[in-house]
Design an enzyme around this catalytic site. Structure first.
Site, PDB file in Angstrom:
ATOM      1  N   ARG A  98      66.608  41.369  62.197  1.00 19.35           N
ATOM      2  CA  ARG A  98      65.571  42.319  62.967  1.00 19.35           C
ATOM      3  C   ARG A  98      64.305  42.355  62.199  1.00 19.35           C
ATOM      4  O   ARG A  98      64.492  41.911  61.070  1.00 19.35           O
ATOM      5  CB  ARG A  98      66.471  43.794  63.122  1.00 19.35           C
ATOM      6  N   ALA A 111      60.038  42.649  63.239  1.00 15.58           N
ATOM      7  CA  ALA A 111      59.360  41.695  63.985  1.00 15.58           C
ATOM      8  C   ALA A 111      59.083  40.209  63.519  1.00 15.58           C
ATOM      9  O   ALA A 111      59.327  39.154  64.413  1.00 15.58           O
ATOM     10  CB  ALA A 111      58.023  42.338  64.441  1.00 15.58           C
ATOM     11  N   ASP A 133      55.748  46.485  64.965  1.00 14.82           N
ATOM     12  CA  ASP A 133      56.306  45.485  66.133  1.00 14.82           C
ATOM     13  C   ASP A 133      55.243  45.048  66.971  1.00 14.82           C
ATOM     14  O   ASP A 133      55.540  43.820  67.681  1.00 14.82           O
ATOM     15  CB  ASP A 133      57.504  45.923  66.733  1.00 14.82           C
ATOM     16  N   ASN A 162      56.011  51.080  66.458  1.00 10.04           N
ATOM     17  CA  ASN A 162      56.718  50.662  65.392  1.00 10.04           C
ATOM     18  C   ASN A 162      57.977  51.661  65.546  1.00 10.04           C
ATOM     19  O   ASN A 162      57.929  52.342  66.527  1.00 10.04           O
ATOM     20  CB  ASN A 162      55.921  51.251  63.976  1.00 10.04           C
ATOM     21  N   LYS A 163      59.013  51.458  64.668  1.00 12.26           N
ATOM     22  CA  LYS A 163      60.276  52.240  64.757  1.00 12.26           C
ATOM     23  C   LYS A 163      59.950  53.705  65.224  1.00 12.26           C
ATOM     24  O   LYS A 163      59.182  54.363  64.605  1.00 12.26           O
ATOM     25  CB  LYS A 163      61.071  52.061  63.416  1.00 12.26           C
TER      26      LYS A 163
HETATM   27  O1  MRU Z   1      64.550  47.629  65.259  1.00 12.99           O
HETATM   28  P1  MRU Z   1      64.093  46.939  64.105  1.00 12.99           P
HETATM   29  O2  MRU Z   1      64.841  47.025  62.896  1.00 12.99           O
HETATM   30  O3  MRU Z   1      64.015  45.339  64.412  1.00 12.99           O
HETATM   31  O4  MRU Z   1      62.617  47.589  63.952  1.00 12.99           O
HETATM   32  C1  MRU Z   1      61.934  47.107  63.022  1.00 12.99           C
HETATM   33  C2  MRU Z   1      60.454  47.963  62.730  1.00 12.99           C
HETATM   34  O5  MRU Z   1      60.217  48.878  63.467  1.00 12.99           O
HETATM   35  C3  MRU Z   1      59.722  47.343  61.619  1.00 12.99           C
HETATM   36  O6  MRU Z   1      59.155  48.374  61.180  1.00 12.99           O
HETATM   37  C4  MRU Z   1      58.744  46.504  62.100  1.00 12.99           C
HETATM   38  O7  MRU Z   1      59.215  45.355  62.995  1.00 12.99           O
HETATM   39  C5  MRU Z   1      57.772  45.719  61.124  1.00 12.99           C
HETATM   40  S1  MRU Z   1      58.856  44.468  60.225  1.00 12.99           S
HETATM   41  C6  MRU Z   1      57.879  43.924  59.243  1.00 12.99           C
END
Ligand code: MRU
Length: 364
Positions: free
Chosen positions: A54, A56, A244, A254-255
């Site tokens: 996981r 991005a 993301d 983002n998350k």
């Molecule tokens: O659902 P995930 O764990 O893939 O979400 C990840 C995030 O939200 C990260 O903050 C984002 O991908 C940036 S990673 C450098």
């Protein structure tokens, strides 16, 4: 980055056979460091969907290798287009997935089927090398912002708050939001990181805390709702998160929970930075709230929680009242107006169309 002194990336081709693809199973961390060997398209798609990988940039890199594995089975144009579309549908929000697959297809459409497998592995390797280099550059630019925070309170420890996991596990190497933190730590800066636990899947408590601990960076895991309180009491000098998808106007997906941190940061005059490689910018979209697809995940991720019991067993337990439904939007969008700056491989810019255009003029 290193685990017990051994340098690793988050994805690599197994040197033993030269074609299978290795990843860390992130659903097992921090309790076990399990290396998973992906041998075909279905295993790769499953790894992305189930979040064994996981983050991005890493999703994009692994999808690129997934296409390599698919081409080993069938290198025809029809199969290649179909398999790329299948990989692209594994997760909807991180635009790096689409970016990596489009880059692979652009390279491979002009290549004869018999030469596609070798060309695909070379392209996927280039994507990985570039991601690692971009994140190292983000680290250098972000380090300057941490140094500015020190200048505002000389002699004191700098406190950074981060959300989710935007470390090396979420990229090929270094991470985005955590790259400046690693570089500051390595430069001898006295720094401490507030780690949002990041419900429902706890990427902060499980992954960011493990990464920072493994590198010796001082950190504290906090409940997601603690950030506003800490900011009110002067305990956060700056926020750095990953993303993301960033729109051409600087809105940031983002998350889930990132938006609330940005609101609290604005209310408390705490700088709120977003770190990203340019592969995370979606130049086709301007309005993030309206146009970024937000992944909806299983309600069980909210109504239950997974952890290690006292006897060492990994257990999932229900935490919501029996019969209560859950809802699980996995990302939110922080409007550009709440973002102090975007830290990219080319430097830091305002979160705006003009800011991004100043760093990426070739995008028109
Ligand atoms: O659902 P995930 O764990 O893939 O979400 C990840 C995030 O939200 C990260 O903050 C984002 O991908 C940036 S990673 C450098």
């Amino acid at each position: 980055m290193k685990i017990n002194g051994t340098p690793y990336r988050s994805v690599w081709v197994d040197p033993a056979d030269g074609w299978s693809v290795c990843i860390f199973d992130q659903t097992k961390l921090p309790w076990a460091v399990d290396i998973l060997r992906l041998g075909n398209l279905a295993e790769t798609a499953h790894a992305i969907r189930s979040m064994q990988v996981r983050g991005a940039p890493l999703i994009g890199a692994v999808a690129a290798y997934g296409l390599c594995l698919a081409l080993r089975a069938d290198a025809s144009t029809e199969a290649m287009e179909r398999d790329a579309a299948m990989l692209n549908a594994t997760r909807p929000t991180a635009v790096n997935l689409r970016w990596a697959l489009e880059r692979m297809l652009t390279r491979l459409r002009g290549t004869a089927p018999g030469e596609r497998v070798a060309a695909a592995y070379a392209e996927a390797a280039a994507i990985c090398d570039e991601d690692a280099a971009q994140n190292a550059a983000i680290g250098r630019h972000g380090l300057a912002l941490i140094q500015q925070a020190i200048a505002r309170k000389p002699g004191s420890r700098v406190n950074v708050l981060t959300h989710c996991n935007a470390g090396w596990l979420a990229t090929v190497d270094w991470g985005t939001a955590l790259a400046p933190i690693y570089m500051a730590h390595d430069a001898g800066i006295d720094l401490h990181v507030w780690v949002d636990e990041t419900r429902p899947r706890n990427q902060g408590a499980a992954l960011t805390a493990w990464e920072l601990g493994s590198h010796g960076v001082a950190h504290t895991v906090i409940a997601d709702n603690a950030g506003g309180h800490l900011m009110q009491h002067g305990k956060v000098d700056l926020v750095i998160v990953g993303t993301d998808r960033v729109t051409s106007g600087g809105d940031v997906a983002n998350k889930i929970g990132t938006y609330l941190k940005a609101l609290a940061a604005r209310d408390n005059d705490v700088p709120f930075y977003v770190a990203l490689p340019s592969t995370t910018i979606d130049w086709t979209v301007a309005d993030g709230v309206a146009d970024i697809p937000i992944e909806e995940r299983a309600a069980e991720e909210v109504t239950s929680i997974t952890g290690r019991a006292a006897d060492g067993a990994i257990v999932t337990v229900r935490i919501a009242a029996d019969g209560s439904p859950g809802a699980n939007p996995a990302f939110d969008v922080t409007p550009a107006r709440l973002v102090t700056g975007l830290i990219t491989e080319r430097g830091t810019c305002p979160a705006s169309a003009a800011g991004l255009a100043s760093l990426f003029p070739e995008q028109g």
